[in-house]
Structure formats: structure tokens, C-alpha cells
Design an enzyme around this catalytic site. Structure first.
Site, PDB file in Angstrom:
ATOM      1  N   ASP A  34       2.251  -0.425  19.268  1.00  0.00           N
ATOM      2  CA  ASP A  34       2.474   0.382  18.083  1.00  0.00           C
ATOM      3  C   ASP A  34       2.579   1.762  18.606  1.00  0.00           C
ATOM      4  O   ASP A  34       3.550   2.625  18.252  1.00  0.00           O
ATOM      5  CB  ASP A  34       1.198   0.393  17.038  1.00  0.00           C
ATOM      6  CG  ASP A  34       1.262   1.341  16.087  1.00  0.00           C
ATOM      7  OD1 ASP A  34       2.109   0.993  15.192  1.00  0.00           O
ATOM      8  OD2 ASP A  34       0.647   2.360  16.110  1.00  0.00           O
ATOM      9  N   GLY A  41       1.890   8.762  10.474  1.00  0.00           N
ATOM     10  CA  GLY A  41       1.645   8.877   8.997  1.00  0.00           C
ATOM     11  C   GLY A  41       2.242  10.123   8.487  1.00  0.00           C
ATOM     12  O   GLY A  41       3.306  10.598   8.359  1.00  0.00           O
ATOM     13  N   LYS A  73       5.908   4.722  18.573  1.00  0.00           N
ATOM     14  CA  LYS A  73       5.981   6.009  18.191  1.00  0.00           C
ATOM     15  C   LYS A  73       6.185   6.888  19.210  1.00  0.00           C
ATOM     16  O   LYS A  73       6.973   7.896  18.934  1.00  0.00           O
ATOM     17  CB  LYS A  73       4.667   6.315  17.724  1.00  0.00           C
ATOM     18  CG  LYS A  73       4.047   5.399  16.200  1.00  0.00           C
ATOM     19  CD  LYS A  73       2.777   5.555  16.105  1.00  0.00           C
ATOM     20  CE  LYS A  73       2.461   4.571  14.670  1.00  0.00           C
ATOM     21  NZ  LYS A  73       1.085   4.545  14.659  1.00  0.00           N
ATOM     22  N   THR A  98       0.590  -1.108   0.168  1.00  0.00           N
ATOM     23  CA  THR A  98       0.065  -0.220   0.004  1.00  0.00           C
ATOM     24  C   THR A  98       0.823   1.120   0.061  1.00  0.00           C
ATOM     25  O   THR A  98       0.685   2.140  -0.831  1.00  0.00           O
ATOM     26  CB  THR A  98      -1.012   0.088   1.222  1.00  0.00           C
ATOM     27  OG1 THR A  98      -1.493  -1.286   1.284  1.00  0.00           O
ATOM     28  CG2 THR A  98      -2.005   1.150   1.262  1.00  0.00           C
ATOM     29  N   VAL A  99       1.774   1.345   0.955  1.00  0.00           N
ATOM     30  CA  VAL A  99       2.508   2.646   1.088  1.00  0.00           C
ATOM     31  C   VAL A  99       3.527   2.567  -0.047  1.00  0.00           C
ATOM     32  O   VAL A  99       3.824   3.787  -0.452  1.00  0.00           O
ATOM     33  CB  VAL A  99       3.315   2.717   2.420  1.00  0.00           C
ATOM     34  CG1 VAL A  99       3.988   3.928   2.666  1.00  0.00           C
ATOM     35  CG2 VAL A  99       2.225   2.697   3.597  1.00  0.00           C
TER      36      VAL A  99
HETATM   37  N1  HSE Z   1      -1.979   0.451  12.696  1.00  0.00           N
HETATM   38  C1  HSE Z   1      -1.407   1.847  12.794  1.00  0.00           C
HETATM   39  C2  HSE Z   1      -2.516   2.684  13.515  1.00  0.00           C
HETATM   40  C3  HSE Z   1      -0.958   2.425  11.453  1.00  0.00           C
HETATM   41  O1  HSE Z   1      -3.727   2.105  13.441  1.00  0.00           O
HETATM   42  O2  HSE Z   1      -2.187   3.837  13.804  1.00  0.00           O
HETATM   43  C4  HSE Z   1      -0.135   3.409  11.500  1.00  0.00           C
HETATM   44  O3  HSE Z   1       1.133   3.241  12.084  1.00  0.00           O
END
Ligand code: HSE
Length: 440
Positions: free
Chosen positions: A201, A134, A205, A13-14
Site C-alpha cells: 500500500d 487520505g 502511494k 465507507t468512503v
Molecule cells: N490501509 C490504508 C492505511 C488505508 O492503513 O493507511 C488508507 O489508504
């Protein structure tokens, strides 16, 4: 001038989004970068698959090492994700003196210190804007736009899947598992959705953001990480009755005792702007001493928003290709020999207000027992809701809001409350933050 030649690892995708943006906006991007940017070599797991982007002039291979070893390539763009083989590929690209652009948050959070050291040794750049939130240019903002500030704290909704789930639970009274299944269907969730709902996740970040905000090494293992899997529809609704929304926040805060680094569900006042960030959108509040509180909002994932960050990094790399490596913006914002060894605080040392929900037997003295335990530990109560028992039931939900309390004391209080014969099951604790402008 020769075009800059890009080697792309990953054409999902990216990857396809990146080729599409580079193709569609090629002329505009070249005007900015000063050179044409061309993807000439790409690796994809399944080379027979139908592509979502034009493939003119791109040599396709199933072997990503062929791309990082291609002497023609100037910049390697890593969009494979995960630890291995991404780590070996990035290290090999650096060894081959190629600049790297990556969207890989797990890789940077866990191995960034080692990767940046290797990059410095080889005089190459490793850019990672797409790894956090993102399309929101939050890395560049903190690293460059806010370089005059002492950053005091940041708090962000940095996992779109979790925010989508909490929003749906609130707006439509849906169950957690039902919304998660939809998020997976819509492609928001990570390959392993536990990364989203368990906060991993977001911890990746947040670790990256904390390093560039405070000038500390990446310390993923010290981040306190709690997910949203135990949040119920009733918590969402009680929070609303008390004037709050539940958001899954990543918080990094500098205190006189050390740095707080924590991901957990959080009640925040509904009047805060960030409380209105709904669905898969991301938002990050950053408080600098000079600028005050600032907020950045946008798409946290998706093909083109992520490609927007990837392409901006490529442009940054191209612009500095000829610059003296010692004059480039440092990877982690601060000069590498100026990183601070200030400690990350253990969660027990962190102070927050708390929301507590418990199931109490409908009998005399239960509330008195609970409030005595809190008082004995110096925990002051701000609000209480006690519901009537449902028809035929002899248990009632009791919801308490406390003032700020040290996590260690709250842990003790919860253990004592759970040991009461009149309390059934576990106490649900959700931390509360007001995110005030004067929060130091
Ligand atoms: N799975 C991640 C989210 C995607 O839901 O933010 C982007 O890092």
C-alpha cells in the site's frame, strides 16, 4: 446553471462519506465550485444494504457499467478500489468522455501512465488526491503549491495501519500480530492486510508521489518494498535506547546517480517532528530547494477525511470543465512530453546507515569477528549495545549502529556475519535515516 451530475461507483465507507459531505456542505461547495454538485446515479455491490448516507435523488444500481455509460453523468467517482473491474470502469468512463475522480492508489500506481494517456486523448481529467494519505492534500501541494521548487526528497508515513501497529508496540509493548488483529477489527487495514504490513500500500502511494515530485513516469515495479512483519518488540525498545523511533517510511530521493524509491522500516531520530506521528495518522516531509523542509500531517484514511479529498477533486474538475484541456494542471504535475527518464536506482546502489541485531554466543572473540567483517568492507560502527545473557542462557543480543554504507556492502557483511558459527540465526537489519535538512 445546470448542476454537475456525479456518478458514484461504490457506496461503502468512503462513498457514503462523500455523499454526506456533499449533502452537508452542498451550499458552501457550490459557492466554491460555481455550480451545484449532485450525485444522481450510484452503483453498490449489495443494493439491499442499509446505507450510511441520504439517498434522495440517487438512482441505485448493482451494475457499475450502467453508471459509466449513463449519458447524464458528467463526472464518474470511482471508489471501488483494486484493479479489476476498477480499471475497465475508469477506461470506459474516459472513452465515454467523462471526467474521473478516483481514490484508487493501486490503480493509479500500476496503470496511471496508460489511464492519463487515454484521458489526454479524450480531453478529460482524472483526479486522484484521495489515493495518497487520505485527507492530506499532498498531491495538490506538490503539484501546485511547490511548483517553483526542485524537489530533493520526500519521506512519509503513508500507511496508517503500519504506523498504528508500530505505535502500539512501542507504547504498550504489544506483539505485532495482536495489534494487527485490532487494526483489522477497527477497519484501518486493507481487505488483504498484507498490503499494509508488507509495504505494498505504501509503495503504491510512494510511486504516485515520486512521479509528481520528480516528473518521472509511474514505476511501481521499481519500488523497493519491505514490510514491518519482522520487527520485534525488542527492536522497538533497542531503537528507543539509542535515541530513535522505528517508522515505516516511504522515501523518494533524487541523487546524482538516479532516484531512490524505497519503502522499509526506518530508524529515525526521536527528536524529529515526524517521529512523533503516532497511531493511524499520516505525515509527509517534502524537501524543496527553495522552500526547505515542509511537513504535512493528517488523517490517512476514514470516511470523511477521504471524502474531503474526493470532494476537493470534484470541485477542481467542475472549475475547469470549461477550460481548454491544454491549460489544465497536468496529471503528473509536469507536461506529459517533459517527463524525465532518469533511472530508479536498484536498492543495492542505495546508501543508508544501518541498525543490526544479532544473537551471539557468549564466547571470546565473537564481537571481534563481527567488527572485523564490517571493517573489511569499509563499514564504520557508530554504536554498540551488548546485553548481559539472561539467566541460564548462553546467547546475547548484540545491537550495532553503523555509519552510512552502500546496501551492496551491507548485504555482503550480513551474509558473512550469518555464516559465523558464533552467530545464531538471521541478522535483523533496519535502515537508519536522519532526515536532515541538508540531506541532498
Ligand atoms: N490501509 C490504508 C492505511 C488505508 O492503513 O493507511 C488508507 O489508504
Amino acid at each position: 446553471m445546470q448542476p454537475v451530475r456525479i456518478g458514484l461507483l461504490g457506496l461503502g465507507t468512503v462513498g457514503a462519506g462523500t455523499v454526506n459531505v456533499l449533502t452537508r456542505n452542498g451550499a458552501e461547495i457550490a459557492r466554491r465550485a460555481g455550480r451545484e454538485i449532485r450525485v444522481v446515479h450510484a452503483a453498490a455491490r449489495d443494493i439491499g444494504r442499509r446505507r450510511l448516507c441520504p439517498m434522495d435523488g440517487i438512482r441505485l444500481t448493482a451494475d457499475p457499467f450502467e453508471v459509466v455509460d449513463d449519458p447524464q453523468i458528467d463526472v464518474v467517482v470511482e471508489l471501488i478500489g483494486g484493479d479489476d473491474p476498477a480499471r475497465r470502469l475508469v477506461m470506459r468512463a474516459i472513452d465515454n468522455s467523462k471526467h474521473v475522480v478516483t481514490a484508487n492508489k493501486a490503480l493509479i500506481a500500476a496503470h496511471g501512465n496508460e489511464i492519463f494517456a487515454a484521458a489526454r486523448k479524450n480531453g478529460v481529467m482524472v483526479a486522484f488526491e484521495a489515493a495518497v494519505a487520505g485527507g492530506i492534500p499532498i498531491i495538490k501541494t506538490i503539484r501546485e503549491g511547490l511548483a517553483g521548487n526542485r524537489i530533493e526528497w520526500l519521506a512519509g508515513i503513508i500507511n496508517g495501519t503500519g504506523n498504528f501497529i508500530l505505535t502500539e508496540m512501542r507504547d504498550h509493548g504489544r506483539e505485532f500480530s495482536d495489534v494487527l488483529a485490532e487494526a483489522q477489527r477497527l477497519g484501518y487495514a486493507e481487505a488483504d492486510p498484507a498490503f499494509d504490513v508488507e509495504g505494498i500500500d505504501a509503495a503504491h502511494k510512494l510511486t504516485i508521489l515520486s512521479a509528481i515530485a520528480f516528473g518521472i513516469p509511474l514505476q511501481l515495479d521499481k519500488a523497493y518494498t519491505e514490510g514491518i512483519t519482522r520487527i520485534t518488540r525488542s527492536d522497538v525498545s533497542y531503537a528507543e535506547q539509542l535515541g530513535y523511533r522505528i517508522k515505516h517510511l516511504g522515501i523518494a530521493r533524487r541523487t546524482s546517480r538516479g532516484v531512490e524509491l524505497r519503502v522499509h522500516p526506518t530508524l529515525i531520530p526521536e527528536r524529529r517532528l515526524i517521529a512523533s506521528v503516532d497511531g493511524v495518522m499520516n505525515a509527509i516531509l517534502v524537501k524543496g530547494d527553495a522552500v526547505g523542509a515542509t511537513m504535512y500531517y493528517g488523517a490517512g484514511d476514514g470516511a470523511e477525511p477521504t471524502a474531503s479529498a474526493v470532494v476537493a477533486d470534484i470541485v477542481d474538475v467542475v472549475r475547469t470543465l470549461t477550460a481548454d484541456p491544454t491549460n489544465r494542471v497536468p496529471h503528473l504535475a509536469f507536461q506529459p512530453d517533459q517527463l524525465s527518464d532518469v533511472a530508479i536506482l536498484p536498492m543495492e546502489e542505495v546508501e543508508t546507515a544501518c541498525y543490526l541485531r544479532m544473537q551471539a554466543k557468549d564466547q571470546l572473540g565473537v564481537l571481534a569477528d563481527v567488527t572485523r567483517i564490517l571493517a573489511d568492507l569499509g563499514i564504520s560502527i557508530e554504536a554498540i549495545i551488548q546485553k548481559e545473557p539472561a539467566a541460564g542462557a548462553n546467547e546475547v543480543p548484540v545491537i550495532l549502529l553503523t555509519h552510512r554504507v552502500l546496501e551492496r556492502n551491507m548485504n555482503q557483511a550480513i551474509a558473512r556475519i550469518e555464516a559465523l558459527g558464533s552467530i545464531n540465526g538471521k541478522v535483523m537489519r533496519i535502515r537508519v535515516e536522519h532526515l536532515n535538512r541538508d540531506w541532498k
